[in-house]
Each structure stands twice: as C-alpha cells, then as structure tokens.
Motif scaffolding. Sequence first.
Motif, PDB file in Angstrom:
ATOM      1  N   THR A  25       0.826  -1.297   0.081  1.00 52.46           N
ATOM      2  CA  THR A  25       0.064   0.033   0.002  1.00 52.46           C
ATOM      3  C   THR A  25       0.807   1.290  -0.099  1.00 52.46           C
ATOM      4  O   THR A  25       0.517   2.324  -0.485  1.00 52.46           O
ATOM      5  CB  THR A  25      -0.897  -0.149   1.207  1.00 52.46           C
ATOM      6  OG1 THR A  25      -0.153  -0.099   2.296  1.00 52.46           O
ATOM      7  CG2 THR A  25      -1.907  -1.167   0.964  1.00 52.46           C
ATOM      8  N   LEU A  28       1.306   1.574  -3.746  1.00 51.88           N
ATOM      9  CA  LEU A  28      -0.154   2.178  -4.132  1.00 51.88           C
ATOM     10  C   LEU A  28      -0.029   3.869  -3.883  1.00 51.88           C
ATOM     11  O   LEU A  28      -0.600   4.310  -4.960  1.00 51.88           O
ATOM     12  CB  LEU A  28      -1.116   1.385  -3.595  1.00 51.88           C
ATOM     13  CG  LEU A  28      -2.562   1.655  -4.066  1.00 51.88           C
ATOM     14  CD1 LEU A  28      -2.660   1.618  -5.556  1.00 51.88           C
ATOM     15  CD2 LEU A  28      -3.542   0.966  -3.319  1.00 51.88           C
ATOM     16  N   GLY A  29       0.188   4.129  -2.515  1.00 53.97           N
ATOM     17  CA  GLY A  29       0.124   5.448  -2.481  1.00 53.97           C
ATOM     18  C   GLY A  29       0.913   6.429  -3.386  1.00 53.97           C
ATOM     19  O   GLY A  29       0.552   7.579  -3.477  1.00 53.97           O
ATOM     20  N   TRP A  63      -7.319   2.906   3.081  1.00 56.31           N
ATOM     21  CA  TRP A  63      -5.721   3.305   2.704  1.00 56.31           C
ATOM     22  C   TRP A  63      -5.356   3.975   3.794  1.00 56.31           C
ATOM     23  O   TRP A  63      -4.065   3.663   4.409  1.00 56.31           O
ATOM     24  CB  TRP A  63      -5.414   3.803   1.259  1.00 56.31           C
ATOM     25  CG  TRP A  63      -3.889   4.206   1.063  1.00 56.31           C
ATOM     26  CD1 TRP A  63      -3.076   3.267   0.536  1.00 56.31           C
ATOM     27  CD2 TRP A  63      -3.166   5.374   1.335  1.00 56.31           C
ATOM     28  NE1 TRP A  63      -1.932   3.817   0.248  1.00 56.31           N
ATOM     29  CE2 TRP A  63      -1.858   4.750   0.880  1.00 56.31           C
ATOM     30  CE3 TRP A  63      -3.490   6.589   1.802  1.00 56.31           C
ATOM     31  CZ2 TRP A  63      -0.973   5.669   1.106  1.00 56.31           C
ATOM     32  CZ3 TRP A  63      -2.558   7.370   2.019  1.00 56.31           C
ATOM     33  CH2 TRP A  63      -1.185   7.192   1.461  1.00 56.31           C
ATOM     34  N   ALA A  66      -5.024   2.147   7.157  1.00 51.01           N
ATOM     35  CA  ALA A  66      -3.919   1.241   6.966  1.00 51.01           C
ATOM     36  C   ALA A  66      -2.690   1.964   7.267  1.00 51.01           C
ATOM     37  O   ALA A  66      -1.828   1.375   8.296  1.00 51.01           O
ATOM     38  CB  ALA A  66      -3.821   0.684   5.835  1.00 51.01           C
ATOM     39  N   GLN A  67      -2.469   3.265   6.892  1.00 49.06           N
ATOM     40  CA  GLN A  67      -1.142   3.936   7.116  1.00 49.06           C
ATOM     41  C   GLN A  67      -1.336   4.429   8.676  1.00 49.06           C
ATOM     42  O   GLN A  67      -0.385   4.438   9.165  1.00 49.06           O
ATOM     43  CB  GLN A  67      -1.353   4.984   5.879  1.00 49.06           C
ATOM     44  CG  GLN A  67      -1.207   4.727   4.783  1.00 49.06           C
ATOM     45  CD  GLN A  67      -0.472   3.325   4.237  1.00 49.06           C
ATOM     46  OE1 GLN A  67       0.742   3.262   4.547  1.00 49.06           O
ATOM     47  NE2 GLN A  67      -1.266   2.553   3.535  1.00 49.06           N
TER      48      GLN A  67
END
Length: 348
Positions: A25, A28-29, A63, A66-67
């Motif tokens: 991720t 992804l970011g 997202w 999650a971060q």
Amino acid sequence: MDEAGLQRLVDQVVLDMGAAFGAATVVLGDRLGLWKAMVGAGPLSPGDLAWRTGTNERLVAEWLAAQACAGYVRYRDGTYTLTDEQARVFADETSPVFMTGLAELISSVYRDEAGIAAAYRGAGELAWPDHDRALFNGTERFFRPGYAAHLRDSWIPALSDAEGKLTAGTLVADVGCGHGASTIVLAEAYPNSRFTGFDAHLPSIVRARELALQAGVTDRVSFETAYADDYPGAGYGLVCLFDCLHDMGDPVAALRHVHSTLTPDGTVLLVEPFAHGRLPDDLNPVGRLFFNASATICVPNALAQGGTEALGAQAGRERLFEVARQAGFTRTRQATATPFNLVLELKP
C-alpha cells in the motif's frame, strides 16, 4: 511445547505480515500520488484526499486507516495528517531517509516469485534483466538520496586522496551504475572531472542517459553498456562500485579488471551493504533486510553469471578485502560506514 514462545512467534508473524501488506500500500500511495498530495496539507478527511487525487473516497478511507495503523500518518477526529517527518520518509525523493523506493524494489520480488522459485529448484540462476522493472526503478529511487546525502559530504572526503583529484579534474568510471544516480551525483559535485557509467543492462543505460540529460551534465557524463570485467578505457583516477560487487558472478575477475584500468595512484571506492560477515552477528534488522534481498535478487544474479564466487549481500569487510587482495590490490581500508553501508578504499 513452549506456549509462550509459540504466542510470541505468532505475534511476530502477524506484525510482519501487516508490514508486508503495508509495503504494497506504500507503493500504491506512491503510484496514485496520495503521499505527495498530503504534504503540507494539514488534516485531511478521506474525501479531501480523494478529491485532491481523483481517487475513490471509500478506498482512500481504507488506505488512510491502514497507514495510520502503521504510524505512517497521524489520525485525529476523523482526519489524517502527514507530518513533516513522515513526509521525509514517504514523499520527499530528495530525503536521505526516503523509503518509498525500497517498497517499490521489494514489490518486484512478489512479481518475480515464479522465476525465483524456478531458480531455487534449478541451478539457482535469475539474471538481473529477467526481473520486473520495479526492481530497476526502486533501486534507483532507494539509493539515489543516500548517494546525494553522503558522497560529496562524507564518502569522498573519507578517501585518502580522491577529493583533490576530483576537484582538479580526473577520469572516473562508475561500474555497475544502473540508472546512473551515483554517476550524476558525482558529476554535479565535481564539474572538472569526466565520468563514464558502465552497466550490462541496456534499459538501465538508456534511462541513465535520460536522467543525465535532465540533470544537465551530459557535457561531462556518458553511459555505456559493458560488464565489470571488460569495460573499456584506462587511466581512471577513480573507479566506483556502488552496491554491485556482491551481485557479480566473479568478483575477483571484476576487481582485477578494475585494477588494470586505474592510474598507478588511482583509487577504488567500493560501497557494499553493511555487514559483519559472520553469524550470528548479522542476525539483526539490517541483516534481515539484506539477507532477504540476497536470497531473492543478488545471489541468483551472481549464479546466472557463472557464480564462481557468489558473495551475497552480507559478505562483510574482511571477505571483501580478501577478494580485493586476490585481484591485486595491496592497500585496503575501511574509509567510513553508515548503518546501511560499508565504504571501502582500495589502492593498487
């Protein structure tokens, strides 16, 4: 059965698997521009960030959460903030602690799993060009900030006599240059010298030429395809090998050729991953990173080149000095080090 020990292991695996998902991720970011859109923006809701990046608000909400779980962004009252420190790690590509390139590099291992498994079942071979391009891009983005931070200010000055030669003007070969990040950093710092980057991977050389043009250093930098044991030219005052000797099938032959292209008072700057070169001393978080890279990228590439001496990424200073002595170097020393790098000086 040690039930407490079992639970500690399970807890560790849960932590590690969350981190493995997190690396994906992070990439992804980066790809979607989420990290950069948060820089200096203050608290943002998922809707704010989705609007800024043209992405799906519901997915962005997951997202961001999650971060926040990882401590990569700060959560408060339904909003998320990227602090200055977090921006340095995930969004600032000039920062010496920029880690998003490392996440991209690691993502290549998942994409190459079939090829890596075939190497383990066969002769162990998986050549650098046969990897996903995320490896090449991630390697450049991960290592470039460190070169920019350390080369001019600490690594070159730590060498016995290289800085004066570079300032006055000398010939430099950057062997195994990849996308040319190290070559370009040196060329920007020492405009009176002339630099040639060599790499056997043609797509990397093409990219290096593009980056040199963007940096405006093509008047003193060129890039050519060649292996470490046969690159052309002689009379180099400095030859650099950045994080590549351990990837080579015959490092002694490579350094022997390097030796033959140096001036009599020339210098080799050899930068390799930090390691003690012995177990259990290298069983630590840095060793974990490098052993995993070595098991999936470095040693398979060395074996694909014939692998007479597959050093691995954790060879350590004494083993590297031994290889240098076999190649004909008579003076070797550790110039400096970082938690991630051994910086070694070799003299004829």
